[in-house]
Design an enzyme around this catalytic site. Structure first.
Site, PDB file in Angstrom:
ATOM      1  CB  SER A   1      -0.910   0.021   1.224  1.00 24.55           C
ATOM      2  OG  SER A   1      -1.597  -1.193   1.347  1.00 24.55           O
TER       3      SER A   1
HETATM    4  N1  SAH Z   1      -1.036  -4.857   3.941  1.00 25.54           N
HETATM    5  C1  SAH Z   1      -0.207  -5.153   2.800  1.00 25.54           C
HETATM    6  C2  SAH Z   1      -0.855  -4.842   1.465  1.00 25.54           C
HETATM    7  C3  SAH Z   1      -1.985  -5.756   1.190  1.00 25.54           C
HETATM    8  S1  SAH Z   1      -2.403  -6.019  -0.490  1.00 25.54           S
HETATM    9  C4  SAH Z   1       1.157  -4.494   2.908  1.00 25.54           C
HETATM   10  O1  SAH Z   1       1.409  -3.796   3.892  1.00 25.54           O
HETATM   11  O2  SAH Z   1       1.970  -4.714   2.010  1.00 25.54           O
HETATM   12  C5  SAH Z   1      -3.808  -7.049  -0.160  1.00 25.54           C
HETATM   13  C6  SAH Z   1      -3.486  -8.453   0.259  1.00 25.54           C
HETATM   14  O3  SAH Z   1      -4.715  -9.062   0.633  1.00 25.54           O
HETATM   15  C7  SAH Z   1      -2.900  -9.300  -0.854  1.00 25.54           C
HETATM   16  O4  SAH Z   1      -1.656  -9.790  -0.480  1.00 25.54           O
HETATM   17  C8  SAH Z   1      -3.931 -10.419  -1.024  1.00 25.54           C
HETATM   18  O5  SAH Z   1      -3.341 -11.689  -1.287  1.00 25.54           O
HETATM   19  C9  SAH Z   1      -4.619 -10.425   0.326  1.00 25.54           C
HETATM   20  N2  SAH Z   1      -5.959 -11.013   0.345  1.00 25.54           N
HETATM   21  C10 SAH Z   1      -6.988 -10.861  -0.536  1.00 25.54           C
HETATM   22  N3  SAH Z   1      -8.054 -11.583  -0.134  1.00 25.54           N
HETATM   23  C11 SAH Z   1      -7.694 -12.214   1.016  1.00 25.54           C
HETATM   24  C12 SAH Z   1      -8.358 -13.110   1.901  1.00 25.54           C
HETATM   25  N4  SAH Z   1      -9.617 -13.519   1.715  1.00 25.54           N
HETATM   26  N5  SAH Z   1      -7.677 -13.552   2.987  1.00 25.54           N
HETATM   27  C13 SAH Z   1      -6.410 -13.159   3.212  1.00 25.54           C
HETATM   28  N6  SAH Z   1      -5.724 -12.309   2.413  1.00 25.54           N
HETATM   29  C14 SAH Z   1      -6.364 -11.847   1.332  1.00 25.54           C
END
Ligand code: SAH
Length: 215
Positions: A62
């Site tokens: 992010s």
């Molecule tokens: N917080 C992260 C950025 C997240 S990007 C950072 O600091 O880098 C969003 C993430 O959510 C992705 O890695 C994706 O794989 C995950 N995601 C999407 N759906 C999900 C689910 N149902 N359970 C767990 N993770 C999920």
């Protein structure tokens, strides 16, 4: 951010402040955690720009100002047990680990979890547990949580996450369709129900069901 030249560091923190990250504790934690190790390859040189960047499995780390705004909206206390859904690079979890007692972070991609764990170890962040799981079901075995942060967009705050929030707890979650601008929502659980407030427009990858296939 210790190895960084002072001017880049000052510009980075200035960008965050000008976009609404004003909480002094949050700013000082962001200052203390180098974003470089959470980015990869050629993107590492852009770690101190206020931009989202691509990571493995088609996901993104992010934008730092969004990490800051979500972290300050969460109002984390030092004794809190926090759940993050969407480990991604691990950067948001690392920030939270400096503010909370314990952080559980889950991602549906095993590879992202594995790589994030390695970074947590190398940065000596022992209070983070990273788990491969579909976070839309929460983490029942560790519930309830004082704070829950979802870093992928859901059409509605997932029911299991609402149920796993402690009374008095706060959840921050982007809500809306994945291909449009979503709204960042803060949910507070009270004795009698849930209170919602809308914070600002954001754009996140979607919260998907089930585990990622690429391991
Ligand atoms: N917080 C992260 C950025 C997240 S990007 C950072 O600091 O880098 C969003 C993430 O959510 C992705 O890695 C994706 O794989 C995950 N995601 C999407 N759906 C999900 C689910 N149902 N359970 C767990 N993770 C999920």
């Amino acid at each position: 951010m210790s190895g960084l030249d002072p001017e880049t560091k000052m510009q980075f923190l200035f960008a965050l402040r000008s976009k609404g990250v004003t909480d002094a504790r949050v700013l000082s934690v962001i200052e203390s955690i180098d974003r470089g190790p959470f980015t990869r390859g050629i993107f590492a040189q852009r770690a101190y720009e206020d931009m989202p960047l691509p990571i493995a499995c088609g996901q993104t780390i992010s934008q730092p100002s969004v990490v800051g705004i979500m972290t300050q909206a969460l109002q984390v206390n030092p004794r809190d047990k926090v759940l993050e859904v969407g480990t991604g690079s691990g950067y948001q979890a690392a920030i939270l680990s400096k503010l909370a007692r314990r952080v559980y972070t889950v991602d549906r991609h095993a590879r992202l979890v594995r790589e994030a764990r390695e970074i947590f170890e190398s940065l000596h962040l022992p209070n983070i547990t990273a788990i491969t799981a579909d976070g839309s079901h929460g983490l029942p075995e560790q519930a309830p949580f004082d704070r829950i942060i979802v870093t992928a967009a859901a059409e509605d705050p997932p029911g299991p996450l609402l149920a796993q929030l402690r009374i008095g707890g706060i959840m921050v979650v982007p809500v809306g369709q994945s291909d449009t601008v979503q709204t960042l929502i803060r949910v507070r659980r009270t004795e009698t129900g849930y209170e919602y407030d809308e914070l600002r427009p954001v754009r996140f990858v979607p919260l998907l069901e089930g585990l990622g296939k690429e391991g």
